[in-house]
Design a protein around this motif. Structure first.
Motif, short mmCIF file in Angstrom:
data_model
loop_
_atom_site.label_atom_id
_atom_site.label_comp_id
_atom_site.label_asym_id
_atom_site.label_seq_id
_atom_site.Cartn_x
_atom_site.Cartn_y
_atom_site.Cartn_z
N LYS A 5 -11.72 19.08 -2.25
CA LYS A 5 -11.24 19.01 -0.87
C LYS A 5 -12.29 18.33 0.01
CE LYS A 5 -11.05 22.83 1.71
NZ LYS A 5 -10.59 24.09 2.32
N LEU A 6 -13.56 18.62 -0.23
CA LEU A 6 -14.62 18.01 0.55
C LEU A 6 -14.80 16.52 0.20
CD1 LEU A 6 -17.38 20.79 0.64
CD2 LEU A 6 -15.61 20.26 2.33
N LEU A 45 -9.55 21.64 6.61
CA LEU A 45 -10.94 22.08 6.52
C LEU A 45 -11.27 23.07 7.63
CD1 LEU A 45 -12.86 18.71 5.94
CD2 LEU A 45 -12.17 20.37 4.24
N GLU A 49 -16.79 23.40 7.20
CA GLU A 49 -16.61 22.37 6.17
C GLU A 49 -16.58 20.98 6.81
OE1 GLU A 49 -13.98 24.76 2.80
OE2 GLU A 49 -12.97 23.89 4.54
#
Length: 161
Positions: A5-6, A45, A49
């Motif tokens: 996801k990051l 996010l 994040e």
């Protein structure tokens, strides 16, 4: 925390940053904030994040901008990456190179200004806008004022813009 996801957010952030810097006259710091907001809207996010991704992008762009020679050549970029740039996806490379070069020019301009015009916490100054040397936060004065610590990071050195 989902690492993929990051990574996806980092890629999206870079695309937004490239588009923002291509289409407008924003400074790198302003373009980062605009890109951060666009990434926030496009992702799920958390604020933490998103802050991390923003710091990762900022770190990489500034590092590359400082390392690139004035003549954008693939040899200097390959040296910075430590592998053949042909292995990088074309859009990612073009976007990264474009932002890094604009940032390099912006950093060079700031460095030149910094040598001539450095201000410190406690200095008295005429009205104007100053950038924190540590975090890039802008502070503005409309009347003669004493320069405080940076409200964001407590830095003590500033550059007039």
């Amino acid at each position: 925390m989902n690492k993929n996801k990051l990574v996806t957010a980092y890629t999206d952030f870079m695309k937004h940053l490239h588009e923002t810097m291509e289409d407008t006259l924003h400074s790198f710091a302003e373009a980062l904030e605009i890109s951060k907001e666009k990434t926030r809207k496009d992702s799920d996010l958390t604020s933490d994040e998103l802050d991390r991704v923003s710091e990762f992008v900022k770190r990489d762009i500034e590092h590359a901008a400082q390392g690139l020679s004035a003549e954008e050549d693939k040899d200097s970029l390959s040296e910075w990456f430590k592998f053949d740039v042909e292995l990088i996806e074309n859009f990612a490379l073009d976007a990264f190179l474009s932002v890094a070069d604009k940032t390099r020019l912006e950093l060079a301009k700031l460095e030149q200004l910094a040598k001539a015009h450095t201000y410190h916490t406690g200095d008295i100054t005429v009205p104007g806008t100053f950038i924190c040397d540590d975090c890039g936060k802008e502070i503005a004065f409309k009347t003669p004022s004493e320069i405080p610590e940076c409200p964001k990071c407590h830095g003590k050195t500033f550059i007039r813009i």
